[in-house]
Design a protein around this motif. Structure first.
Motif, PDB file in Angstrom:
ATOM      1  N   ARG A   1     -41.032  35.480  -5.029  1.00 50.02           N
ATOM      2  CA  ARG A   1     -39.588  35.292  -5.184  1.00 50.02           C
ATOM      3  C   ARG A   1     -39.254  33.797  -5.257  1.00 50.02           C
ATOM      4  O   ARG A   1     -39.828  32.982  -4.520  1.00 50.02           O
ATOM      5  CB  ARG A   1     -38.834  35.951  -4.010  1.00 50.02           C
ATOM      6  CG  ARG A   1     -39.092  37.440  -3.858  1.00 50.02           C
ATOM      7  CD  ARG A   1     -38.604  38.242  -5.080  1.00 50.02           C
ATOM      8  NE  ARG A   1     -37.248  37.909  -5.463  1.00 50.02           N
ATOM      9  CZ  ARG A   1     -36.158  38.511  -4.949  1.00 50.02           C
ATOM     10  NH1 ARG A   1     -36.307  39.487  -4.065  1.00 50.02           N
ATOM     11  NH2 ARG A   1     -34.954  38.158  -5.345  1.00 50.02           N
TER      12      ARG A   1
ATOM     13  N   ASP B   1     -40.853  30.613  -3.362  1.00 53.34           N
ATOM     14  CA  ASP B   1     -40.024  30.294  -2.194  1.00 53.34           C
ATOM     15  C   ASP B   1     -40.202  31.333  -1.099  1.00 53.34           C
ATOM     16  O   ASP B   1     -40.017  31.042   0.085  1.00 53.34           O
ATOM     17  CB  ASP B   1     -38.553  30.218  -2.611  1.00 53.34           C
ATOM     18  CG  ASP B   1     -38.305  29.048  -3.557  1.00 53.34           C
ATOM     19  OD1 ASP B   1     -38.754  27.933  -3.234  1.00 53.34           O
ATOM     20  OD2 ASP B   1     -37.696  29.254  -4.612  1.00 53.34           O
ATOM     21  N   LYS B   2     -40.577  32.573  -1.489  1.00 51.78           N
ATOM     22  CA  LYS B   2     -40.783  33.647  -0.521  1.00 51.78           C
ATOM     23  C   LYS B   2     -41.677  34.687  -1.181  1.00 51.78           C
ATOM     24  O   LYS B   2     -41.704  34.792  -2.401  1.00 51.78           O
ATOM     25  CB  LYS B   2     -39.411  34.271  -0.150  1.00 51.78           C
ATOM     26  CG  LYS B   2     -39.421  35.247   0.995  1.00 51.78           C
ATOM     27  CD  LYS B   2     -39.647  34.579   2.346  1.00 51.78           C
ATOM     28  CE  LYS B   2     -39.926  35.579   3.464  1.00 51.78           C
ATOM     29  NZ  LYS B   2     -41.219  36.270   3.297  1.00 51.78           N
ATOM     30  N   VAL B   3     -42.385  35.441  -0.378  1.00 53.22           N
ATOM     31  CA  VAL B   3     -43.114  36.604  -0.887  1.00 53.22           C
ATOM     32  C   VAL B   3     -42.455  37.846  -0.292  1.00 53.22           C
ATOM     33  O   VAL B   3     -42.105  37.861   0.890  1.00 53.22           O
ATOM     34  CB  VAL B   3     -44.607  36.555  -0.500  1.00 53.22           C
ATOM     35  CG1 VAL B   3     -45.324  37.812  -0.970  1.00 53.22           C
ATOM     36  CG2 VAL B   3     -45.271  35.311  -1.079  1.00 53.22           C
TER      37      VAL B   3
END
Lengths: 145, 145
Positions: A100, A79-81
């Motif tokens: 993440r 969903d995110k780095v």
């Protein structure tokens, strides 16, 4: 390159499961059960700050960080780095490249905060099963430079 | 550039005390009493990940982060600089550039952990007094590009 202290763990070892190495830097997988796919990109020489590197060195290190981020996104679709270069405890340049997920142990907080939950075991298993593909992709991208 | 959500705080405002702005990015001072000199470098367009930028864009953003780090080191002489692009809560590209001191509220832990102590008030005061010089230097370095 400053004189490394004799106890620097990133001078004395790989700092994780070695994925790829160039003469200047290496990528390793971090053994962190909550975060399969957590990569560190480590400058081989003992240097503390990004601004201690020359501009071409900095560009090559950040290009490797970007390749690791790209591989993470392609293989794990997080969903995110999260990217971070902290080094307060080990002042030897290393970048955390962390996939993440909304269900992970700390989301949306940074991973250094108190653990908020147990991650979804099925998602963790899928990430673990994808590690060989992730390692192969990072190694290939770093070889291609 | 993705469509920004209507509530994105980094689309709706500067995100801190504006220090310098280019057409692509800006540097702001963060209002964080424990960390005078804490800078954020924010990409103006609503983009989530570094690897979403083109290579030249990424290079310009990281050059600005490096200028902010350099200015911090020159003006405040911190024991360490921490760099991080997280964006779990606000997925609009922004870099934390944080001067760290051995006496600060969380050292050697990341600033997102539980507060460990009150920082030395004299050191905090010296950092606060240096903020105009820091702002001027960041603005000058960013103009010089």
């Amino acid at each position: 390159m400053s004189t490394p202290p004799p106890d620097c763990p990133l001078c004395g070892g790989d700092g994780g499961v070695l994925v790829a190495r160039t003469p200047e830097l290496r990528a390793v997988l971090v053994d962190e059960p909550d975060y399969p796919g957590y990569v560190r990109v480590i400058w081989n020489a003992h240097v503390a700050e990004m601004s201690h590197l020359s501009e071409p060195e900095r560009a090559r290190l950040l290009a490797a960080v970007n390749l690791a981020e790209t591989a993470l996104r392609q293989v794990l679709a997080p969903d995110k780095v999260n990217l971070a270069s902290l080094g307060n405890q080990v002042p030897h340049l290393h970048w955390h490249v962390i996939p993440r997920f909304r269900d992970d142990a700390h989301f949306p907080q940074p991973i250094w905060t108190a653990r908020a939950r147990d991650p979804d075991p099925d998602r963790l298993l899928r990430c673990r099963q994808a590690l060989p593909a992730l390692q192969a992709r990072i190694a290939r991208l770093l070889r291609m430079g």
